[in-house]
Design a protein around this motif. Structure first.
Motif, PDB file in Angstrom:
ATOM      1  N   ASP A 189       0.096 -68.406  16.886  1.00  0.00           N
ATOM      2  CA  ASP A 189       0.880 -68.772  18.064  1.00  0.00           C
ATOM      3  C   ASP A 189       1.498 -67.552  18.765  1.00  0.00           C
ATOM      4  O   ASP A 189       2.328 -67.691  19.652  1.00  0.00           O
ATOM      5  CB  ASP A 189       1.985 -69.753  17.663  1.00  0.00           C
ATOM      6  CG  ASP A 189       2.880 -69.189  16.567  1.00  0.00           C
ATOM      7  OD1 ASP A 189       2.536 -68.107  16.004  1.00  0.00           O
ATOM      8  OD2 ASP A 189       3.901 -69.826  16.253  1.00  0.00           O
ATOM      9  N   PHE A 190       1.118 -66.370  18.360  1.00  0.00           N
ATOM     10  CA  PHE A 190       1.647 -65.135  18.957  1.00  0.00           C
ATOM     11  C   PHE A 190       0.845 -64.835  20.210  1.00  0.00           C
ATOM     12  O   PHE A 190      -0.364 -64.617  20.158  1.00  0.00           O
ATOM     13  CB  PHE A 190       1.533 -63.982  17.946  1.00  0.00           C
ATOM     14  CG  PHE A 190       2.691 -63.028  17.979  1.00  0.00           C
ATOM     15  CD1 PHE A 190       3.952 -63.446  17.582  1.00  0.00           C
ATOM     16  CD2 PHE A 190       2.529 -61.725  18.402  1.00  0.00           C
ATOM     17  CE1 PHE A 190       5.015 -62.571  17.600  1.00  0.00           C
ATOM     18  CE2 PHE A 190       3.592 -60.848  18.418  1.00  0.00           C
ATOM     19  CZ  PHE A 190       4.849 -61.267  18.014  1.00  0.00           C
ATOM     20  N   ALA A 242      -5.221 -62.229  16.576  1.00  0.00           N
ATOM     21  CA  ALA A 242      -4.833 -61.031  17.320  1.00  0.00           C
ATOM     22  C   ALA A 242      -4.358 -59.962  16.332  1.00  0.00           C
ATOM     23  O   ALA A 242      -3.788 -60.264  15.275  1.00  0.00           O
ATOM     24  CB  ALA A 242      -3.737 -61.360  18.324  1.00  0.00           C
ATOM     25  N   VAL A 243      -4.594 -58.705  16.674  1.00  0.00           N
ATOM     26  CA  VAL A 243      -4.325 -57.598  15.745  1.00  0.00           C
ATOM     27  C   VAL A 243      -3.601 -56.476  16.492  1.00  0.00           C
ATOM     28  O   VAL A 243      -3.893 -56.196  17.655  1.00  0.00           O
ATOM     29  CB  VAL A 243      -5.638 -57.055  15.127  1.00  0.00           C
ATOM     30  CG1 VAL A 243      -5.348 -55.913  14.163  1.00  0.00           C
ATOM     31  CG2 VAL A 243      -6.404 -58.158  14.427  1.00  0.00           C
ATOM     32  N   VAL A 244      -2.658 -55.863  15.802  1.00  0.00           N
ATOM     33  CA  VAL A 244      -2.054 -54.612  16.262  1.00  0.00           C
ATOM     34  C   VAL A 244      -2.547 -53.514  15.329  1.00  0.00           C
ATOM     35  O   VAL A 244      -2.270 -53.535  14.126  1.00  0.00           O
ATOM     36  CB  VAL A 244      -0.519 -54.675  16.256  1.00  0.00           C
ATOM     37  CG1 VAL A 244       0.078 -53.308  16.614  1.00  0.00           C
ATOM     38  CG2 VAL A 244      -0.020 -55.722  17.230  1.00  0.00           C
ATOM     39  N   VAL A 245      -3.295 -52.568  15.881  1.00  0.00           N
ATOM     40  CA  VAL A 245      -3.850 -51.464  15.096  1.00  0.00           C
ATOM     41  C   VAL A 245      -2.885 -50.286  15.172  1.00  0.00           C
ATOM     42  O   VAL A 245      -2.577 -49.794  16.259  1.00  0.00           O
ATOM     43  CB  VAL A 245      -5.241 -51.065  15.615  1.00  0.00           C
ATOM     44  CG1 VAL A 245      -5.813 -49.914  14.783  1.00  0.00           C
ATOM     45  CG2 VAL A 245      -6.187 -52.261  15.589  1.00  0.00           C
ATOM     46  N   THR A 276       7.274 -51.823   5.826  1.00  0.00           N
ATOM     47  CA  THR A 276       8.171 -52.091   6.951  1.00  0.00           C
ATOM     48  C   THR A 276       7.479 -52.898   8.040  1.00  0.00           C
ATOM     49  O   THR A 276       8.051 -53.851   8.606  1.00  0.00           O
ATOM     50  CB  THR A 276       8.695 -50.757   7.532  1.00  0.00           C
ATOM     51  OG1 THR A 276       9.359 -50.022   6.509  1.00  0.00           O
ATOM     52  CG2 THR A 276       9.665 -51.010   8.665  1.00  0.00           C
ATOM     53  N   LEU A 277       6.238 -52.529   8.350  1.00  0.00           N
ATOM     54  CA  LEU A 277       5.500 -53.248   9.384  1.00  0.00           C
ATOM     55  C   LEU A 277       5.176 -54.673   8.951  1.00  0.00           C
ATOM     56  O   LEU A 277       5.079 -55.576   9.797  1.00  0.00           O
ATOM     57  CB  LEU A 277       4.203 -52.498   9.718  1.00  0.00           C
ATOM     58  CG  LEU A 277       4.371 -51.095  10.312  1.00  0.00           C
ATOM     59  CD1 LEU A 277       3.017 -50.464  10.560  1.00  0.00           C
ATOM     60  CD2 LEU A 277       5.187 -51.154  11.601  1.00  0.00           C
ATOM     61  N   ARG A 278       5.027 -54.874   7.672  1.00  0.00           N
ATOM     62  CA  ARG A 278       4.728 -56.220   7.189  1.00  0.00           C
ATOM     63  C   ARG A 278       5.902 -57.184   7.434  1.00  0.00           C
ATOM     64  O   ARG A 278       5.705 -58.406   7.512  1.00  0.00           O
ATOM     65  CB  ARG A 278       4.381 -56.147   5.700  1.00  0.00           C
ATOM     66  CG  ARG A 278       3.806 -57.426   5.129  1.00  0.00           C
ATOM     67  CD  ARG A 278       3.423 -57.277   3.671  1.00  0.00           C
ATOM     68  NE  ARG A 278       2.213 -56.476   3.510  1.00  0.00           N
ATOM     69  CZ  ARG A 278       2.159 -55.304   2.910  1.00  0.00           C
ATOM     70  NH1 ARG A 278       3.283 -54.755   2.433  1.00  0.00           N
ATOM     71  NH2 ARG A 278       1.019 -54.663   2.788  1.00  0.00           N
ATOM     72  N   GLN A 279       7.110 -56.621   7.550  1.00  0.00           N
ATOM     73  CA  GLN A 279       8.294 -57.447   7.756  1.00  0.00           C
ATOM     74  C   GLN A 279       8.561 -57.745   9.234  1.00  0.00           C
ATOM     75  O   GLN A 279       9.528 -58.453   9.551  1.00  0.00           O
ATOM     76  CB  GLN A 279       9.527 -56.737   7.163  1.00  0.00           C
ATOM     77  CG  GLN A 279       9.396 -56.374   5.691  1.00  0.00           C
ATOM     78  CD  GLN A 279       9.168 -57.594   4.814  1.00  0.00           C
ATOM     79  OE1 GLN A 279       9.739 -58.666   5.089  1.00  0.00           O
ATOM     80  NE2 GLN A 279       8.369 -57.450   3.770  1.00  0.00           N
ATOM     81  N   GLN A 280       7.738 -57.213  10.136  1.00  0.00           N
ATOM     82  CA  GLN A 280       7.954 -57.455  11.557  1.00  0.00           C
ATOM     83  C   GLN A 280       7.703 -58.934  11.886  1.00  0.00           C
ATOM     84  O   GLN A 280       6.833 -59.575  11.291  1.00  0.00           O
ATOM     85  CB  GLN A 280       7.013 -56.575  12.396  1.00  0.00           C
ATOM     86  CG  GLN A 280       7.274 -55.084  12.266  1.00  0.00           C
ATOM     87  CD  GLN A 280       8.605 -54.676  12.842  1.00  0.00           C
ATOM     88  OE1 GLN A 280       9.038 -55.196  13.883  1.00  0.00           O
ATOM     89  NE2 GLN A 280       9.297 -53.769  12.152  1.00  0.00           N
ATOM     90  N   PRO A 281       8.466 -59.494  12.831  1.00  0.00           N
ATOM     91  CA  PRO A 281       8.268 -60.908  13.197  1.00  0.00           C
ATOM     92  C   PRO A 281       6.896 -61.134  13.831  1.00  0.00           C
ATOM     93  O   PRO A 281       6.455 -60.341  14.663  1.00  0.00           O
ATOM     94  CB  PRO A 281       9.397 -61.181  14.186  1.00  0.00           C
ATOM     95  CG  PRO A 281       9.810 -59.845  14.706  1.00  0.00           C
ATOM     96  CD  PRO A 281       9.578 -58.882  13.592  1.00  0.00           C
ATOM     97  N   GLY A 282       6.246 -62.172  13.415  1.00  0.00           N
ATOM     98  CA  GLY A 282       4.936 -62.514  13.946  1.00  0.00           C
ATOM     99  C   GLY A 282       3.771 -61.916  13.188  1.00  0.00           C
ATOM    100  O   GLY A 282       2.610 -62.226  13.492  1.00  0.00           O
ATOM    101  N   VAL A 283       4.033 -61.057  12.201  1.00  0.00           N
ATOM    102  CA  VAL A 283       2.968 -60.434  11.419  1.00  0.00           C
ATOM    103  C   VAL A 283       2.655 -61.320  10.227  1.00  0.00           C
ATOM    104  O   VAL A 283       3.509 -61.546   9.354  1.00  0.00           O
ATOM    105  CB  VAL A 283       3.368 -59.017  10.961  1.00  0.00           C
ATOM    106  CG1 VAL A 283       2.283 -58.417  10.077  1.00  0.00           C
ATOM    107  CG2 VAL A 283       3.630 -58.117  12.166  1.00  0.00           C
TER     108      VAL A 283
END
Length: 339
Positions: free
Chosen positions: A106-107, A160-163, A181-188
């Motif tokens: 849903d992102f 969807a992916v953020v590289v 740290t990036l794993r804790q971002q909202p929507g990941v």
């Protein structure tokens, strides 16, 4: 008046002699001071040339000894060059390491672009860009060639992916912390980083570097033994000559000097032969290396020893040859006494 004239005539030569003595004394002193230095340099130069001539008279045995020294120096030096080139390659591979942040279904694209900009602003991140689900499917379609099979799917299965590209030179521990740290971002939904192969590569490089040091030390000990044994045989062959020289009053330092210069020549010639062996190996591997560098679009450049490395090898060779002589000649000369 005649007596006074005679006195003047007698005193004039004395004054002239004293004046002449005063003018010639500094030159005589300089000559006296320069002659020991010139004699010392001349003696060492003569021993240096004579020791080279002695090696030339038995050139085959000398060449074999120098060749063994060259091989002993070429092997660890070649491993050192290999480690340096692989380390350069691993740094370029490290810059290619990327973390993939798979987003929730849903992102939307705006939120994904915003997340990529926030991540790219971090100090430990070199760059980040957002790849939508549709763009990811189009890229997969182009790379896989499964266009007809993908057309049969009702929905897009790709998220969807953020590289994210970590900053070059970032330690492995810091990269792991960044991923957490990036794993804790909202929507990941999930974060992955394929760095296991790079860690294995670093472990292999560390092993090769340690092996190069161990092999180098073992071969250095072998060089000391080879040079020492060669000088020992040379001393035994000249035993009667050494006894006569000691009877005539020659000091151990004077007798030891030609043997030390022989060790110098053994080390220098062996180091030159080692460098030639490395050059031959480089020429033999030129075609595979050219193919490898072309596969990286010229980003991979093979580096040799360089001027500093060449002088280091020469210095190590000379030092080992000299040390092998010193360890042997002192003990052997002390054991030889005139009968």
């Amino acid at each position: 008046m005649a007596r006074e004239k005679n006195n003047n005539s007698l005193s004039r030569p004395a004054r002239v002699d004293r004046a002449a003595a005063g003018t010639t004394t500094p030159r005589a002193v300089q000559k006296t001071l320069a002659s020991p230095t010139q004699g010392w340099l001349g003696s060492h130069a003569r021993c240096l040339i004579e020791s080279l001539g002695r090696l030339h008279r038995r050139w085959l045995a000398s060449l074999l000894t120098a060749l063994v020294i060259g091989i002993s120096l070429a092997l660890p030096t070649g491993l050192y060059v290999l480690v340096n080139n692989l380390d350069t390659l691993s740094q370029s591979w490290q810059r290619a390491v990327q973390a993939s942040l798979y987003l929730d279904d849903d992102f939307n694209s705006n939120d994904g672009e915003s997340l990529a900009r926030r991540i790219a602003a971090r100090d430990d991140v070199d760059g980040a860009h957002f790849v939508s689900a549709d763009a990811g499917l189009a890229e997969f379609r182009k790379a896989s060639g499964f266009g007809s099979a993908l057309d049969a799917l009702a929905d897009n299965p790709l998220p969807a992916v953020v590289v994210v590209t970590p900053r070059p030179g970032l330690p492995s521990a810091a990269v792991g912390q960044l991923l957490d740290t990036l794993r804790q971002q909202p929507g990941v939904a999930r974060a992955e980083l394929d760095q296991a192969w790079l860690s294995r590569l670093y472990a292999i490089l560390s092993l090769i570097e340690r092996a190069a040091w161990v092999i180098g030390l073992l071969l250095a000990a072998a060089v000391l033994f080879i040079v020492g044994n060669t000088i020992r045989l040379d001393i035994e062959n000249r035993r009667e000559e050494i006894e006569v020289m000691k009877l005539l009053g020659a000091s151990d330092a004077f007798i030891r000097r030609p043997f030390l210069y022989s060790g110098f020549w053994y080390g220098l010639i062996g180091a030159v032969l080692g460098l030639l062996l490395l050059a031959v190996c480089f020429v033999a591997l030129a075609d595979p290396l050219t193919t490898l560098t072309r596969s990286y679009d010229g980003a991979l450049a093979v580096h040799g020893l360089g001027i500093g490395g060449v002088f280091t090898v020469l210095g190590v060779g000379i030092g080992l040859g000299w040390a092998g002589c010193v360890l042997t000649v002192n003990r052997r000369l002390a054991a030889i006494e005139p009968k």
